[in-house]
Design a protein around this motif. Sequence first.
Motif, PDB file in Angstrom:
ATOM      1  N   THR A   7       0.661  -1.078  -0.454  1.00 38.18           N
ATOM      2  CA  THR A   7       0.199   0.432   0.014  1.00 38.18           C
ATOM      3  C   THR A   7       1.089   1.218   0.210  1.00 38.18           C
ATOM      4  OG1 THR A   7      -1.922  -1.266   0.954  1.00 38.18           O
ATOM      5  CG2 THR A   7      -1.856   1.575   1.382  1.00 38.18           C
ATOM      6  N   ASP A   8       0.637   2.081  -0.829  1.00 39.71           N
ATOM      7  CA  ASP A   8       1.434   3.503  -1.040  1.00 39.71           C
ATOM      8  C   ASP A   8       0.371   3.997  -1.547  1.00 39.71           C
ATOM      9  OD1 ASP A   8       3.971   5.832  -1.482  1.00 39.71           O
ATOM     10  OD2 ASP A   8       4.549   4.278  -0.833  1.00 39.71           O
ATOM     11  N   ASP A   9       0.044   5.650  -1.890  1.00 43.54           N
ATOM     12  CA  ASP A   9      -0.342   6.536  -2.545  1.00 43.54           C
ATOM     13  C   ASP A   9       0.999   6.966  -4.135  1.00 43.54           C
ATOM     14  OD1 ASP A   9       0.988   7.584  -0.530  1.00 43.54           O
ATOM     15  OD2 ASP A   9       0.492   9.926  -1.171  1.00 43.54           O
ATOM     16  N   LEU A  10       1.511   6.736  -3.922  1.00 44.57           N
ATOM     17  CA  LEU A  10       2.614   6.974  -4.832  1.00 44.57           C
ATOM     18  C   LEU A  10       2.984   5.692  -5.599  1.00 44.57           C
ATOM     19  CD1 LEU A  10       5.010   8.841  -3.183  1.00 44.57           C
ATOM     20  CD2 LEU A  10       3.389   9.620  -4.491  1.00 44.57           C
ATOM     21  N   PRO A  11       2.320   5.417  -7.265  1.00 44.33           N
ATOM     22  CA  PRO A  11       2.394   4.953  -7.889  1.00 44.33           C
ATOM     23  C   PRO A  11       3.312   3.841  -7.949  1.00 44.33           C
ATOM     24  CG  PRO A  11       1.329   6.318  -9.054  1.00 44.33           C
ATOM     25  CD  PRO A  11       1.950   7.052  -7.629  1.00 44.33           C
ATOM     26  N   LEU A  12       5.117   4.751  -8.239  1.00 41.09           N
ATOM     27  CA  LEU A  12       6.401   4.926  -8.523  1.00 41.09           C
ATOM     28  C   LEU A  12       7.035   3.383  -7.256  1.00 41.09           C
ATOM     29  CD1 LEU A  12       9.149   5.097 -10.315  1.00 41.09           C
ATOM     30  CD2 LEU A  12       9.866   6.761  -8.669  1.00 41.09           C
ATOM     31  N   ASN A  13       6.341   4.373  -6.218  1.00 39.33           N
ATOM     32  CA  ASN A  13       6.736   3.300  -4.794  1.00 39.33           C
ATOM     33  C   ASN A  13       6.110   1.551  -5.018  1.00 39.33           C
ATOM     34  OD1 ASN A  13       8.299   5.431  -4.008  1.00 39.33           O
ATOM     35  ND2 ASN A  13       7.155   6.281  -2.004  1.00 39.33           N
ATOM     36  N   VAL A  14       4.920   1.740  -5.338  1.00 33.21           N
ATOM     37  CA  VAL A  14       4.001   0.429  -5.491  1.00 33.21           C
ATOM     38  C   VAL A  14       5.002  -0.178  -6.322  1.00 33.21           C
ATOM     39  CG1 VAL A  14       2.031  -1.337  -5.997  1.00 33.21           C
ATOM     40  CG2 VAL A  14       2.192   1.438  -4.529  1.00 33.21           C
ATOM     41  N   GLU A  15       5.379   0.338  -7.431  1.00 36.46           N
ATOM     42  CA  GLU A  15       5.920  -0.210  -8.524  1.00 36.46           C
ATOM     43  C   GLU A  15       6.951  -0.751  -7.990  1.00 36.46           C
ATOM     44  OE1 GLU A  15       6.058   2.589 -11.898  1.00 36.46           O
ATOM     45  OE2 GLU A  15       4.090   2.839 -12.139  1.00 36.46           O
ATOM     46  N   TYR A  16       8.187   0.014  -7.723  1.00 34.67           N
ATOM     47  CA  TYR A  16       9.503  -0.985  -6.810  1.00 34.67           C
ATOM     48  C   TYR A  16       9.631  -1.712  -6.626  1.00 34.67           C
ATOM     49  CZ  TYR A  16      13.353  -1.302  -4.088  1.00 34.67           C
ATOM     50  OH  TYR A  16      15.002  -0.830  -4.060  1.00 34.67           O
ATOM     51  N   VAL A  18       7.017  -4.238  -5.945  1.00 36.97           N
ATOM     52  CA  VAL A  18       6.208  -5.283  -7.182  1.00 36.97           C
ATOM     53  C   VAL A  18       7.568  -5.439  -7.820  1.00 36.97           C
ATOM     54  CG1 VAL A  18       4.600  -5.862  -8.799  1.00 36.97           C
ATOM     55  CG2 VAL A  18       4.134  -3.946  -7.318  1.00 36.97           C
ATOM     56  N   GLU A  19       7.996  -4.726  -8.327  1.00 36.06           N
ATOM     57  CA  GLU A  19       9.276  -5.196  -9.148  1.00 36.06           C
ATOM     58  C   GLU A  19      10.289  -6.022  -8.043  1.00 36.06           C
ATOM     59  OE1 GLU A  19      13.063  -2.776 -10.573  1.00 36.06           O
ATOM     60  OE2 GLU A  19      11.141  -2.207 -11.736  1.00 36.06           O
ATOM     61  N   LYS A  20      10.781  -5.682  -6.964  1.00 32.20           N
ATOM     62  CA  LYS A  20      11.132  -6.473  -6.091  1.00 32.20           C
ATOM     63  C   LYS A  20      10.617  -7.617  -5.204  1.00 32.20           C
ATOM     64  CE  LYS A  20      14.874  -3.575  -6.872  1.00 32.20           C
ATOM     65  NZ  LYS A  20      16.005  -4.458  -7.761  1.00 32.20           N
ATOM     66  N   LEU A  21       9.780  -7.130  -5.373  1.00 34.70           N
ATOM     67  CA  LEU A  21       8.758  -8.724  -4.306  1.00 34.70           C
ATOM     68  C   LEU A  21       8.882 -10.094  -5.263  1.00 34.70           C
ATOM     69  CD1 LEU A  21       7.267  -6.910  -2.002  1.00 34.70           C
ATOM     70  CD2 LEU A  21       9.863  -8.148  -1.460  1.00 34.70           C
ATOM     71  N   GLY A  22       8.197  -9.372  -6.541  1.00 38.76           N
ATOM     72  CA  GLY A  22       7.110 -10.457  -7.483  1.00 38.76           C
ATOM     73  C   GLY A  22       7.896 -11.764  -7.888  1.00 38.76           C
ATOM     74  N   GLY A  27       2.527 -14.094  -4.239  1.00 38.59           N
ATOM     75  CA  GLY A  27       1.473 -12.749  -4.363  1.00 38.59           C
ATOM     76  C   GLY A  27       1.912 -11.467  -4.268  1.00 38.59           C
ATOM     77  N   LEU A  28       0.670 -10.951  -5.373  1.00 36.92           N
ATOM     78  CA  LEU A  28       1.080  -9.819  -4.747  1.00 36.92           C
ATOM     79  C   LEU A  28       0.212  -8.770  -4.864  1.00 36.92           C
ATOM     80  CD1 LEU A  28       4.409  -8.697  -6.120  1.00 36.92           C
ATOM     81  CD2 LEU A  28       3.993  -9.010  -3.375  1.00 36.92           C
ATOM     82  N   VAL A  49       0.666  -7.646   4.877  1.00 36.19           N
ATOM     83  CA  VAL A  49       0.676  -5.847   4.833  1.00 36.19           C
ATOM     84  C   VAL A  49       1.455  -4.849   4.760  1.00 36.19           C
ATOM     85  CG1 VAL A  49      -0.878  -3.441   5.082  1.00 36.19           C
ATOM     86  CG2 VAL A  49      -1.625  -6.297   5.529  1.00 36.19           C
ATOM     87  N   LEU A  50       2.378  -4.301   3.331  1.00 30.27           N
ATOM     88  CA  LEU A  50       3.504  -3.674   3.865  1.00 30.27           C
ATOM     89  C   LEU A  50       2.622  -1.933   3.472  1.00 30.27           C
ATOM     90  CD1 LEU A  50       6.132  -5.302   1.301  1.00 30.27           C
ATOM     91  CD2 LEU A  50       5.633  -4.857   3.339  1.00 30.27           C
ATOM     92  N   LEU A  51       2.781  -1.208   5.009  1.00 29.97           N
ATOM     93  CA  LEU A  51       1.263   0.070   4.540  1.00 29.97           C
ATOM     94  C   LEU A  51       2.621   1.196   5.036  1.00 29.97           C
ATOM     95  CD1 LEU A  51      -1.011   0.674   4.950  1.00 29.97           C
ATOM     96  CD2 LEU A  51      -0.931  -0.038   7.200  1.00 29.97           C
ATOM     97  N   ASN A  52       2.348   2.232   4.116  1.00 26.86           N
ATOM     98  CA  ASN A  52       2.184   3.540   3.827  1.00 26.86           C
ATOM     99  C   ASN A  52       2.158   4.242   5.188  1.00 26.86           C
ATOM    100  OD1 ASN A  52       3.773   5.800   3.866  1.00 26.86           O
ATOM    101  ND2 ASN A  52       2.984   6.348   1.701  1.00 26.86           N
ATOM    102  N   LEU A  53       2.690   4.727   5.665  1.00 26.18           N
ATOM    103  CA  LEU A  53       1.852   5.237   7.026  1.00 26.18           C
ATOM    104  C   LEU A  53       0.874   6.825   6.609  1.00 26.18           C
ATOM    105  CD1 LEU A  53       4.392   4.758  10.530  1.00 26.18           C
ATOM    106  CD2 LEU A  53       2.082   3.754   9.730  1.00 26.18           C
TER     107      LEU A  53
END
Length: 84
Positions: A7-16, A18-22, A27-28, A49-53
């Motif tokens: 979870t993050d409101d910045l798509p770039l952080n989510v993409e990063y 996903v790229e590293k964990l996938g 399962g993401l 849950v990876l959660l942005n505060l």
Amino acid sequence: MHKILVTDDLPLNVEYLVEKLGPMGFGLITATDGQETLQQVWDRAPDLVLLNLSMPGMGGIEVLETLRGDPRYQGLPHTPAHRQ
């Protein structure tokens, strides 16, 4: 397969993440705000849950408080991360 909710409101952080964990075989699941995070937890039952505060609207602390207030999710692992 373990499911991780990112979870993050910045798509770039989510993409990063996903790229590293996938490639590690997880399962993401992704969410971009607090309310979507809660819905994904209720619908998809992630293992972690990876959660942005710091998110607009419902922030990560509120999400965590909501989950911890529900007996079904009190033991759900989480990793809060805060942008500087």
